[in-house]
Design a protein around this motif. Structure first.
Motif, short mmCIF file in Angstrom:
data_model
loop_
_atom_site.label_atom_id
_atom_site.label_comp_id
_atom_site.label_asym_id
_atom_site.label_seq_id
_atom_site.Cartn_x
_atom_site.Cartn_y
_atom_site.Cartn_z
N GLY A 261 -0.28 -11.27 0.13
CA GLY A 261 0.27 -10.89 -1.18
C GLY A 261 -0.82 -10.68 -2.19
O GLY A 261 -0.78 -9.73 -2.99
N ARG A 262 -1.82 -11.56 -2.18
CA ARG A 262 -2.95 -11.40 -3.12
C ARG A 262 -3.76 -10.16 -2.77
O ARG A 262 -4.29 -9.48 -3.67
N ASP A 263 -3.89 -9.85 -1.48
CA ASP A 263 -4.60 -8.63 -1.08
C ASP A 263 -3.88 -7.40 -1.63
O ASP A 263 -4.53 -6.45 -2.12
N LEU A 264 -2.57 -7.39 -1.52
CA LEU A 264 -1.79 -6.25 -2.05
C LEU A 264 -2.00 -6.13 -3.55
O LEU A 264 -2.15 -5.00 -4.07
N ALA A 265 -2.04 -7.25 -4.25
CA ALA A 265 -2.29 -7.21 -5.69
C ALA A 265 -3.65 -6.58 -5.98
O ALA A 265 -3.78 -5.78 -6.92
N THR A 266 -4.63 -6.91 -5.17
CA THR A 266 -5.97 -6.35 -5.36
C THR A 266 -5.97 -4.84 -5.13
O THR A 266 -6.59 -4.08 -5.89
N VAL A 267 -5.26 -4.40 -4.10
CA VAL A 267 -5.17 -2.96 -3.82
C VAL A 267 -4.51 -2.24 -4.99
O VAL A 267 -4.98 -1.19 -5.44
N VAL A 268 -3.44 -2.80 -5.52
CA VAL A 268 -2.75 -2.18 -6.65
C VAL A 268 -3.65 -2.14 -7.88
O VAL A 268 -3.75 -1.10 -8.57
N GLU A 269 -4.32 -3.23 -8.16
CA GLU A 269 -5.20 -3.27 -9.34
C GLU A 269 -6.34 -2.27 -9.23
O GLU A 269 -6.73 -1.66 -10.24
N GLU A 270 -6.86 -2.10 -8.01
CA GLU A 270 -8.00 -1.19 -7.83
C GLU A 270 -7.58 0.28 -7.74
O GLU A 270 -8.24 1.15 -8.30
N LYS A 271 -6.50 0.54 -7.02
CA LYS A 271 -6.14 1.92 -6.73
C LYS A 271 -5.03 2.48 -7.62
O LYS A 271 -4.91 3.68 -7.78
N VAL A 272 -4.19 1.58 -8.20
CA VAL A 272 -3.07 2.05 -9.03
C VAL A 272 -3.02 1.21 -10.30
O VAL A 272 -2.06 0.46 -10.54
N PRO A 273 -4.05 1.28 -11.15
CA PRO A 273 -4.09 0.42 -12.33
C PRO A 273 -3.01 0.72 -13.37
O PRO A 273 -2.68 -0.14 -14.19
N ASP A 274 -2.47 1.93 -13.34
CA ASP A 274 -1.46 2.34 -14.32
C ASP A 274 -0.32 3.08 -13.64
O ASP A 274 -0.47 3.63 -12.55
N GLY A 275 0.81 3.12 -14.32
CA GLY A 275 1.94 3.92 -13.87
C GLY A 275 2.89 3.17 -12.95
O GLY A 275 2.59 2.10 -12.42
N PRO A 276 4.09 3.75 -12.76
CA PRO A 276 5.11 3.13 -11.92
C PRO A 276 4.74 3.15 -10.44
O PRO A 276 4.03 4.05 -9.97
N ILE A 277 5.26 2.16 -9.71
CA ILE A 277 4.94 2.00 -8.29
C ILE A 277 6.22 1.70 -7.52
O ILE A 277 7.10 0.99 -8.00
N VAL A 278 6.28 2.22 -6.31
CA VAL A 278 7.28 1.80 -5.32
C VAL A 278 6.52 1.18 -4.16
O VAL A 278 5.53 1.75 -3.68
N LEU A 279 6.95 0.02 -3.71
CA LEU A 279 6.31 -0.69 -2.61
C LEU A 279 7.19 -0.61 -1.37
O LEU A 279 8.39 -0.89 -1.45
N VAL A 280 6.60 -0.27 -0.23
CA VAL A 280 7.34 -0.18 1.02
C VAL A 280 6.60 -1.00 2.07
O VAL A 280 5.43 -0.73 2.36
N GLY A 281 7.26 -2.01 2.63
CA GLY A 281 6.62 -2.87 3.61
C GLY A 281 7.41 -2.99 4.90
O GLY A 281 8.64 -3.09 4.87
N HIS A 282 6.71 -2.96 6.02
CA HIS A 282 7.33 -3.11 7.33
C HIS A 282 6.93 -4.45 7.94
O HIS A 282 5.76 -4.79 7.98
N SER A 283 7.92 -5.23 8.40
CA SER A 283 7.67 -6.48 9.11
C SER A 283 6.81 -7.42 8.26
O SER A 283 7.22 -7.82 7.18
N MET A 284 5.61 -7.77 8.72
CA MET A 284 4.73 -8.62 7.94
C MET A 284 4.37 -7.97 6.61
O MET A 284 4.08 -8.65 5.63
N GLY A 285 4.41 -6.63 6.56
CA GLY A 285 4.19 -5.93 5.30
C GLY A 285 5.29 -6.17 4.30
O GLY A 285 5.05 -6.25 3.09
N GLY A 286 6.54 -6.29 4.78
CA GLY A 286 7.64 -6.65 3.89
C GLY A 286 7.48 -8.05 3.35
O GLY A 286 7.76 -8.33 2.17
#
Length: 350
Positions: free
Chosen positions: A132-157
């Motif tokens: 979960g913290r890794d995903l937060a880091t990816v969002v902060e680095e790659k998508v610092p602004d704007g709306p987001i939709v998150l899609v996760g499969h299995s362990m990704g969910g």
């Protein structure tokens, strides 16, 4: 470890292989059989040519990231893959959704720690909470602004749900939609994959990982006999393309043995139930195959029942890799989720 110790571990592994051969064969009644070849011309290398970058996590693990679409797109969809897979598991969604969305949506895919092209991680960091913290880091680095939709499969969910518990404020503002595919908030120790892995063979393999990780890493054949037959047999509910089987098996085979074993514990014990409340006002879609033996469909039913704004999609005859087995069903559902989320966002703004 001294020579005697290494020999003891090696002997244990060889015994595990013998027992595991029987366990792997008997884990499910039948493994997936190849069907008609419908992907003879499919370019399964498509995602390897997408924009590539690296995001470094708080504890120094490098995550491999791929992007499609303009950086300044009005919406970004972040895809999070499952256990023993990689970002490549979203191949069909990446291809189909780019054709539908064009430059209106950016898509971000990344390999979870220890998977795909991302770097290995310490055993203690192989937890759903850390993901979960890794995903937060990816969002902060790659998508610092704007709306987001998150899609996760299995362990990704599970990763998406962990993020919801860690960053609930994001789901009040930035995260406008969530896709949860073949996943569960908790209770995996009671059903599905981990129930089939609760036996002395797997326990012995875990001990070997702790006491002689280098030896285990070199004994990849042992791990394949012990664990991967179960994962392979559960991947699909129908006969699928031989090339598709080769494609998904390749992701499994490229996953480090240490990663395979180190994440087993967190899959058994994780509990993100409290995070579900965070998604109460977020449009969501819950998708699962009714032949999923890793995370049974009943888990998705329970999850959807706790999400007031969710749609539950039951994919008949599909196994755990539903996004590969019935790709258009999943792609349609993600597209519909995004449309619904954007309508609701505009309504809230208005």
């Amino acid at each position: 470890m001294n020579t005697a110790g290494r020999l003891s571990v090696l002997g244990g592994l060889l015994s595990a292989v013998a027992l595991g051969s029987m366990a792997g064969v008997n884990a499910f009644r039948s493994a997936t059989r190849p069907g008609r070849e419908i992907y003879a011309d499919e370019d399964f290398d498509l995602m390897t040519r997408d924009r590539a970058s690296v995001v470094r996590t708080e504890d120094g693990v490098d995550l491999a990231v791929r992007e499609v679409g303009p950086v300044d797109a009005p919406l970004t969809v972040v895809f999070v893959h499952g256990y023993c897979l990689s970002a490549l598991s979203w191949h069909f969604q990446r291809r189909q959704l780019e054709q539908r969305w064009g430059n209106r949506v950016r898509m971000v895919f990344y390999d979870q720690r220890g998977h795909g092209e991302s770097s290995k991680a310490r055993s203690k960091s192989c937890t759903v909470s850390q993901l979960g913290r890794d995903l937060a880091t990816v969002v902060e680095e790659k998508v610092p602004d704007g709306p987001i939709v998150l899609v996760g499969h299995s362990m990704g969910g599970m990763t998406v749900l962990a993020l919801a518990g860690q960053r609930p404020e994001w789901f009040e503002s930035r995260v406008i939609g969530v896709g949860l595919i073949s996943t569960t908030a908790a209770g995996l120790a009671e059903t599905g994959l981990t129930r089939n892995l609760q036996n002395p063979v797997i326990d012995g393999f875990r001990l070997a990982v702790r006491t002689a990780p280098a030896l285990v890493q070199n004994a990849r054949g042992a791990a394949r006999v012990l664990i991967t037959p179960i994962l392979r047999a559960a991947s699909y509910g129908t006969e699928v393309s031989p090339r598709l089987l080769e494609f998904s098996d390749g992701m499994l085979d490229r996953t480090s043995v240490l990663t395979v074993v180190n994440f087993l514990r967190t899959l058994e014990l994780h509990d993100e139930s409290a995070s579900v409340e965070v998604l109460a006002d977020t449009p969501a879609v819950v998708i699962c195959g009714d032949q999923d033996m890793v995370i049974p469909f009943v888990s998705s039913e329970r999850l959807a029942a706790e999400l007031p704004k969710s749609e539950l999609i039951r994919v008949h005859r599909a196994g755990h890799l539903v996004q590969l087995e019935f790709p258009t069903v999943v792609t349609d559902a993600v597209e519909a989720l995004v449309d619904r989320a954007l309508v609701e966002e505009r309504s809230d703004v208005g």
